[in-house]
Design a protein around this motif. Sequence first.
Motif, PDB file in Angstrom:
ATOM      1  N   ALA A 177     -62.311  56.144  -2.200  1.00 26.71           N
ATOM      2  CA  ALA A 177     -60.855  55.978  -2.154  1.00 26.71           C
ATOM      3  C   ALA A 177     -60.248  56.748  -0.982  1.00 26.71           C
ATOM      4  O   ALA A 177     -59.366  56.240  -0.269  1.00 26.71           O
ATOM      5  CB  ALA A 177     -60.240  56.446  -3.465  1.00 26.71           C
ATOM      6  N   LEU A 178     -60.715  57.963  -0.762  1.00 20.99           N
ATOM      7  CA  LEU A 178     -60.190  58.770   0.339  1.00 20.99           C
ATOM      8  C   LEU A 178     -60.607  58.197   1.686  1.00 20.99           C
ATOM      9  O   LEU A 178     -59.862  58.293   2.673  1.00 20.99           O
ATOM     10  CB  LEU A 178     -60.668  60.215   0.201  1.00 20.99           C
ATOM     11  N   ALA A 179     -61.806  57.603   1.733  1.00 21.93           N
ATOM     12  CA  ALA A 179     -62.227  56.963   2.975  1.00 21.93           C
ATOM     13  C   ALA A 179     -61.306  55.790   3.312  1.00 21.93           C
ATOM     14  O   ALA A 179     -60.982  55.559   4.484  1.00 21.93           O
ATOM     15  CB  ALA A 179     -63.674  56.477   2.843  1.00 21.93           C
ATOM     16  N   VAL A 180     -60.873  55.064   2.281  1.00 16.30           N
ATOM     17  CA  VAL A 180     -59.931  53.964   2.499  1.00 16.30           C
ATOM     18  C   VAL A 180     -58.625  54.506   3.078  1.00 16.30           C
ATOM     19  O   VAL A 180     -58.059  53.941   4.019  1.00 16.30           O
ATOM     20  CB  VAL A 180     -59.674  53.201   1.181  1.00 16.30           C
ATOM     21  N   LEU A 181     -58.148  55.619   2.536  1.00 15.63           N
ATOM     22  CA  LEU A 181     -56.928  56.237   3.068  1.00 15.63           C
ATOM     23  C   LEU A 181     -57.104  56.614   4.535  1.00 15.63           C
ATOM     24  O   LEU A 181     -56.194  56.427   5.349  1.00 15.63           O
ATOM     25  CB  LEU A 181     -56.563  57.483   2.252  1.00 15.63           C
ATOM     26  N   ALA A 182     -58.277  57.150   4.851  1.00 15.92           N
ATOM     27  CA  ALA A 182     -58.530  57.548   6.240  1.00 15.92           C
ATOM     28  C   ALA A 182     -58.580  56.334   7.158  1.00 15.92           C
ATOM     29  O   ALA A 182     -58.056  56.367   8.274  1.00 15.92           O
ATOM     30  CB  ALA A 182     -59.837  58.342   6.325  1.00 15.92           C
ATOM     31  N   VAL A 183     -59.198  55.251   6.677  1.00 16.32           N
ATOM     32  CA  VAL A 183     -59.342  54.056   7.509  1.00 16.32           C
ATOM     33  C   VAL A 183     -57.993  53.399   7.763  1.00 16.32           C
ATOM     34  O   VAL A 183     -57.687  52.971   8.878  1.00 16.32           O
ATOM     35  CB  VAL A 183     -60.321  53.061   6.847  1.00 16.32           C
ATOM     36  N   ILE A 184     -57.144  53.309   6.737  1.00 13.87           N
ATOM     37  CA  ILE A 184     -55.859  52.632   6.909  1.00 13.87           C
ATOM     38  C   ILE A 184     -54.807  53.557   7.519  1.00 13.87           C
ATOM     39  O   ILE A 184     -53.699  53.117   7.828  1.00 13.87           O
ATOM     40  CB  ILE A 184     -55.333  52.048   5.584  1.00 13.87           C
ATOM     41  N   GLY A 185     -55.163  54.829   7.698  1.00 14.42           N
ATOM     42  CA  GLY A 185     -54.269  55.733   8.407  1.00 14.42           C
ATOM     43  C   GLY A 185     -53.052  56.156   7.626  1.00 14.42           C
ATOM     44  O   GLY A 185     -51.957  56.269   8.179  1.00 14.42           O
ATOM     45  N   THR A 186     -53.209  56.397   6.351  1.00  9.59           N
ATOM     46  CA  THR A 186     -52.092  56.881   5.549  1.00  9.59           C
ATOM     47  C   THR A 186     -52.542  58.080   4.731  1.00  9.59           C
ATOM     48  O   THR A 186     -53.723  58.249   4.448  1.00  9.59           O
ATOM     49  CB  THR A 186     -51.544  55.781   4.618  1.00  9.59           C
ATOM     50  N   GLY A 187     -51.574  58.899   4.386  1.00  8.29           N
ATOM     51  CA  GLY A 187     -51.862  60.062   3.565  1.00  8.29           C
ATOM     52  C   GLY A 187     -51.059  59.999   2.283  1.00  8.29           C
ATOM     53  O   GLY A 187     -50.236  59.108   2.080  1.00  8.29           O
ATOM     54  N   LEU A 188     -51.306  60.937   1.394  1.00  8.92           N
ATOM     55  CA  LEU A 188     -50.575  61.004   0.146  1.00  8.92           C
ATOM     56  C   LEU A 188     -49.894  62.356   0.038  1.00  8.92           C
ATOM     57  O   LEU A 188     -50.453  63.378   0.456  1.00  8.92           O
ATOM     58  CB  LEU A 188     -51.524  60.826  -1.041  1.00  8.92           C
ATOM     59  N   PRO A 189     -48.694  62.409  -0.535  1.00 13.26           N
ATOM     60  CA  PRO A 189     -48.077  63.707  -0.826  1.00 13.26           C
ATOM     61  C   PRO A 189     -48.976  64.528  -1.738  1.00 13.26           C
ATOM     62  O   PRO A 189     -49.831  63.984  -2.449  1.00 13.26           O
ATOM     63  CB  PRO A 189     -46.765  63.315  -1.529  1.00 13.26           C
ATOM     64  N   ALA A 190     -48.779  65.837  -1.720  1.00 10.90           N
ATOM     65  CA  ALA A 190     -49.676  66.747  -2.433  1.00 10.90           C
ATOM     66  C   ALA A 190     -49.802  66.396  -3.911  1.00 10.90           C
ATOM     67  O   ALA A 190     -50.898  66.451  -4.481  1.00 10.90           O
ATOM     68  CB  ALA A 190     -49.190  68.183  -2.266  1.00 10.90           C
TER      69      ALA A 190
END
Length: 463
Positions: free
Chosen positions: A151-164
Motif C-alpha cells: 500500500a505504501l509503495a502505491v502511495l510512493a508510485v502515485i506521488g501522494t502522501g497521507l496526513p499523520a
Amino acid sequence: MAPPFRSTFLGRQSLPERRFVTDALRTETVGGILLLAAAVAALLFANTPLRDVYDDLRTFSFGPEALHLHLSVASWAKDGLLAIFFFVAGIELKRELVAGELRDPKAAALPVVAALCGMVAPALVYVAVNAAGGGSLDGWAVPTATDIAFALAVLAVIGTGLPAALRAFLLTLAVVDDLFAVLIIVIFFTDEIAFLPLVLSFVGLAVFWLLHHEGVRGWYLYVPLAVVIWALMHAGGVHPTVAGVAMGLILRCTTRDGEEHSPAEHIEHLVRPLAAGVAVPLFAFFAAGVSVSGDAVSGVFTRPETLGVVLGLVVGKTLGVFGGSWLAARFTRAELNEDLEWADVLAVASLAGIGFTVSLLIDELAFTEDPVLSDRVKAAVLIGSLLAAVWASILLKWRNARYRKLCAEEDLDEDLDGIPDIYERDNPEYHLRMAAILEARAAEHRRLAEVAAAKDTGDHGPA
C-alpha cells in the motif's frame, strides 16, 4: 450545561508516536517498492522462456530430513523468511498495546473494530460468491489481509502522501490485521500436532522470555535460540511464523533507567530493514510467479474461488473498513477529525484492499492439495490488489491537494527548534520565540527597505 465530551476519531498523535510511525512507514515504503519489483520479476520469470529455470529454483530442496526441514526454496521463503516478517509484526503489536494507538481501550476500539470488520466483510463476500457458484470455501481467509508495504509503495508510485492521522490509522489497521491473520493460521490451518516438539518450543519461548526479562544481552544467544524455537514449532505442526510473532510479543517495549530506547525498539530498528527489504521481497519472488495469459486473467472473473478473492479485496475490504469505522464512530459518539472527511476514510479503506504477502501465504496454506487452483487464486490476489490500488489512487489523487496542505501544516517549524509548531501552540515560550523571530524579520525588512531607498536616491539624485 456543558455538552458531553466526545472523543476524536483520527485525532492528532503525540509527537513521539508520530515520529515512530513516520520512521516505521519510511522503511516499509522502501520495502514496498522492493516488494513490487520482486513481484514484477516473478511474473516476468513465470511468463517467459525462463519459466523452467524459475520452477527448478522454486522446487530445489535442501535441509535436514531428520528435523523435518528438508524443504524447497519456496517453502524456506514461506516458512522461514516470513517468520522474520511476523517477528517484526509481533514487536509492532506489542508496542501498539503498550505505547501506541491500542494502549487505551476506548481509543483502540475504533481501529480494532475497523480492522475486524475489514476482515469479516471480505470473508463473507468470498463465502457468498462461492456458495452461490458452487466453489470451494477453503479460501475464505485469502482476501482478509492487508499488505501495508504494498500500500505504501502505491502511495510512493502515485506521488501522494497521507496526513499523520491517516498514516497512523493505516499502520494500526495493518498491525491488527497481522494479529488476526496469525490467529486464523493457528486456528484454521493447523492440522496435525506433534505434541513433544510443540511443548519444547514453548519451553524455548519461556527461556527466551526469562533471558530477556533478566536483561541478558547478546545476539549470539538469542539468534540460535530463536532458530531452535522456530524449528521446534515447525516440527510441532504449527506454522512457524507464529514463533516469530510470539518472540516479538515477548520483547520489552518500555525503557528503564539509563536506556534511551527500549530493547524492542532497538531490535526492531535492526530487523525491520531485513524483513521489509529482504525477507518479504524474496517470499514474493517465489510466491507470485503465476501465469498471466489472457485465459488465466479472464478465468479469474469466471471461477467462484478467484472471483470471490477479487471481490473480497476490492469490495469487501473497502466496505468492511469504512463501514466498521463509521459504525464505531457513531456508536462511541466519536467526532471525525475536523481536518478530514469521511471520503478520506474511504480512500484508506480502499488502500487496505491491497492484500499481497499474507494473502499469498494463506492461499498456499488453504490450497496445499490443489496447486493449480492455488496458482489461480494467486493471480486473483494480484489482480484484486491491482484493482484496489487503482481505485484507492483515484480517491487519494482527488484529495491530494488537501493532503499536501495538511502535511505542510503538520511539518511547519517556524522557530526551527525541531518540534512542529502544532505541538507548541499552547506553550508560552513558543509564542515568545515566535514574537522575537517576527520582530527580527520585521527589522530585516525595514533594513532592506532603507537600503533600497538609499540606492534609489543615489541613482536619481543630482550629480
